[in-house]
Design a protein around this motif. Structure first.
Motif, PDB file in Angstrom:
ATOM      1  N   THR A 176       5.656   1.638   8.104  1.00  0.00           N
ATOM      2  CA  THR A 176       5.587   0.127   8.119  1.00  0.00           C
ATOM      3  C   THR A 176       7.290  -0.478   8.508  1.00  0.00           C
ATOM      4  O   THR A 176       7.290  -1.767   8.892  1.00  0.00           O
ATOM      5  N   GLY A 177       8.405   0.159   8.093  1.00  0.00           N
ATOM      6  CA  GLY A 177       9.492  -0.204   8.413  1.00  0.00           C
ATOM      7  C   GLY A 177       9.957  -1.312   7.274  1.00  0.00           C
ATOM      8  O   GLY A 177      10.956  -1.850   7.162  1.00  0.00           O
ATOM      9  N   PHE A 178       9.191  -1.219   6.077  1.00  0.00           N
ATOM     10  CA  PHE A 178       9.760  -2.048   4.964  1.00  0.00           C
ATOM     11  C   PHE A 178      10.533  -1.310   4.308  1.00  0.00           C
ATOM     12  O   PHE A 178      10.541   0.238   4.204  1.00  0.00           O
ATOM     13  N   ALA A 179      11.499  -1.925   3.265  1.00  0.00           N
ATOM     14  CA  ALA A 179      12.315  -1.100   2.579  1.00  0.00           C
ATOM     15  C   ALA A 179      11.345  -0.360   1.353  1.00  0.00           C
ATOM     16  O   ALA A 179      10.538  -0.870   1.073  1.00  0.00           O
ATOM     17  N   GLN A 180      12.030   0.712   1.052  1.00  0.00           N
ATOM     18  CA  GLN A 180      11.255   1.497   0.106  1.00  0.00           C
ATOM     19  C   GLN A 180      11.092   0.785  -1.247  1.00  0.00           C
ATOM     20  O   GLN A 180       9.970   0.852  -1.818  1.00  0.00           O
ATOM     21  N   SER A 181      12.020  -0.171  -1.652  1.00  0.00           N
ATOM     22  CA  SER A 181      11.844  -0.861  -2.870  1.00  0.00           C
ATOM     23  C   SER A 181      10.385  -1.948  -2.618  1.00  0.00           C
ATOM     24  O   SER A 181       9.705  -2.097  -3.659  1.00  0.00           O
ATOM     25  N   HIS A 182      10.370  -2.598  -1.427  1.00  0.00           N
ATOM     26  CA  HIS A 182       9.405  -3.481  -1.093  1.00  0.00           C
ATOM     27  C   HIS A 182       8.079  -2.755  -1.180  1.00  0.00           C
ATOM     28  O   HIS A 182       6.956  -3.216  -1.753  1.00  0.00           O
ATOM     29  N   VAL A 183       7.967  -1.457  -0.747  1.00  0.00           N
ATOM     30  CA  VAL A 183       6.776  -0.827  -0.741  1.00  0.00           C
ATOM     31  C   VAL A 183       6.263  -0.240  -2.024  1.00  0.00           C
ATOM     32  O   VAL A 183       5.363  -0.629  -2.611  1.00  0.00           O
ATOM     33  N   SER A 184       7.314   0.134  -2.759  1.00  0.00           N
ATOM     34  CA  SER A 184       7.027   0.473  -4.106  1.00  0.00           C
ATOM     35  C   SER A 184       6.672  -0.720  -5.175  1.00  0.00           C
ATOM     36  O   SER A 184       5.648  -0.534  -5.613  1.00  0.00           O
ATOM     37  N   THR A 185       7.120  -1.767  -5.051  1.00  0.00           N
ATOM     38  CA  THR A 185       6.579  -3.095  -5.470  1.00  0.00           C
ATOM     39  C   THR A 185       5.274  -3.280  -5.045  1.00  0.00           C
ATOM     40  O   THR A 185       4.375  -3.712  -5.834  1.00  0.00           O
ATOM     41  N   SER A 186       5.059  -3.272  -3.867  1.00  0.00           N
ATOM     42  CA  SER A 186       3.502  -3.636  -3.418  1.00  0.00           C
ATOM     43  C   SER A 186       2.614  -2.680  -3.955  1.00  0.00           C
ATOM     44  O   SER A 186       1.399  -2.993  -4.135  1.00  0.00           O
ATOM     45  N   VAL A 187       2.938  -1.403  -3.889  1.00  0.00           N
ATOM     46  CA  VAL A 187       2.061  -0.330  -4.434  1.00  0.00           C
ATOM     47  C   VAL A 187       1.781  -0.606  -5.877  1.00  0.00           C
ATOM     48  O   VAL A 187       0.604  -0.405  -6.281  1.00  0.00           O
ATOM     49  N   SER A 188       2.764  -0.989  -6.727  1.00  0.00           N
ATOM     50  CA  SER A 188       2.646  -1.100  -7.893  1.00  0.00           C
ATOM     51  C   SER A 188       1.675  -2.117  -8.413  1.00  0.00           C
ATOM     52  O   SER A 188       0.712  -2.156  -9.205  1.00  0.00           O
ATOM     53  N   ARG A 189       1.778  -3.251  -7.396  1.00  0.00           N
ATOM     54  CA  ARG A 189       1.076  -4.434  -7.632  1.00  0.00           C
ATOM     55  C   ARG A 189      -0.594  -4.047  -7.423  1.00  0.00           C
ATOM     56  O   ARG A 189      -1.635  -4.576  -7.718  1.00  0.00           O
ATOM     57  N   LEU A 190      -0.772  -3.582  -6.252  1.00  0.00           N
ATOM     58  CA  LEU A 190      -1.949  -2.997  -5.851  1.00  0.00           C
ATOM     59  C   LEU A 190      -2.430  -2.050  -6.924  1.00  0.00           C
ATOM     60  O   LEU A 190      -3.819  -2.015  -7.042  1.00  0.00           O
ATOM     61  N   ARG A 191      -1.967  -1.215  -7.383  1.00  0.00           N
ATOM     62  CA  ARG A 191      -2.491  -0.162  -8.317  1.00  0.00           C
ATOM     63  C   ARG A 191      -2.718  -1.005  -9.756  1.00  0.00           C
ATOM     64  O   ARG A 191      -3.909  -0.972 -10.199  1.00  0.00           O
ATOM     65  N   GLU A 192      -2.290  -2.129 -10.057  1.00  0.00           N
ATOM     66  CA  GLU A 192      -2.402  -2.984 -11.350  1.00  0.00           C
ATOM     67  C   GLU A 192      -3.830  -3.770 -11.130  1.00  0.00           C
ATOM     68  O   GLU A 192      -4.919  -3.971 -11.878  1.00  0.00           O
ATOM     69  N   ARG A 193      -3.942  -4.105  -9.681  1.00  0.00           N
ATOM     70  CA  ARG A 193      -5.461  -4.777  -9.345  1.00  0.00           C
ATOM     71  C   ARG A 193      -6.455  -3.819  -9.050  1.00  0.00           C
ATOM     72  O   ARG A 193      -7.434  -4.175  -8.636  1.00  0.00           O
ATOM     73  N   GLY A 194      -6.263  -2.537  -9.220  1.00  0.00           N
ATOM     74  CA  GLY A 194      -7.241  -1.829  -8.837  1.00  0.00           C
ATOM     75  C   GLY A 194      -7.566  -1.167  -7.499  1.00  0.00           C
ATOM     76  O   GLY A 194      -8.581  -0.618  -7.150  1.00  0.00           O
TER      77      GLY A 194
END
Length: 135
Positions: free
Chosen positions: A55-73
């Protein structure tokens, strides 16, 4: 057509596609979350560093997005069987079904709204031809 015109056309088509595939009742996702979902859809079993590279996003940005998506199921994380320190990501079935349902929405109305009823059939025919030529 030059590169700028092609870029503008691509952006306009992406905006139209977004109108077709989302509506007021849909869950609101950030562009980063959408990119992560799209990447995991195309590459199930990925780890954050692989998504970051694609994606070219910073790893911290991907990690934050993954965390939010996991929380939403919407994303499921499971340990990598070969290296239990790594987490493999896949789409939850509910996310997969929602993506497929939205992807199947017809674009006719959004195209007609963008160019007018009188030009909509021609634009749709041209887009279908372009799709065939570029595939």
């Amino acid at each position: 057509m030059d590169g700028v015109q092609l870029h503008r056309l691509g952006k306009r088509l992406i905006d139209l596609a977004r109108q077709v595939t989302t509506d007021a009742g849909d869950t609101v996702l950030t562009p980063g979350e959408i990119a992560v979902l799209e990447d995991v859809l195309k590459h199930p079993g990925s780890v954050v560093t692989e998504i970051q590279a694609r994606t070219g996003f910073a790893q911290s940005h991907v990690s934050t997005s993954v965390s939010r998506l996991r929380e939403r199921g919407l994303i499921i994380a499971s340990p990598d069987p070969e290296d239990r320190r790594r987490t493999r990501l896949t789409l939850a079935e509910i996310a997969h079904q929602a993506i497929m349902r939205r992807a199947g929405r017809p674009a006719d109305e959004a195209i007609a709204k963008a160019v007018g009823e009188d030009k909509a059939d021609r634009v749709l025919a041209l887009l279908n031809e372009l799709t065939q030529l570029l595939d």
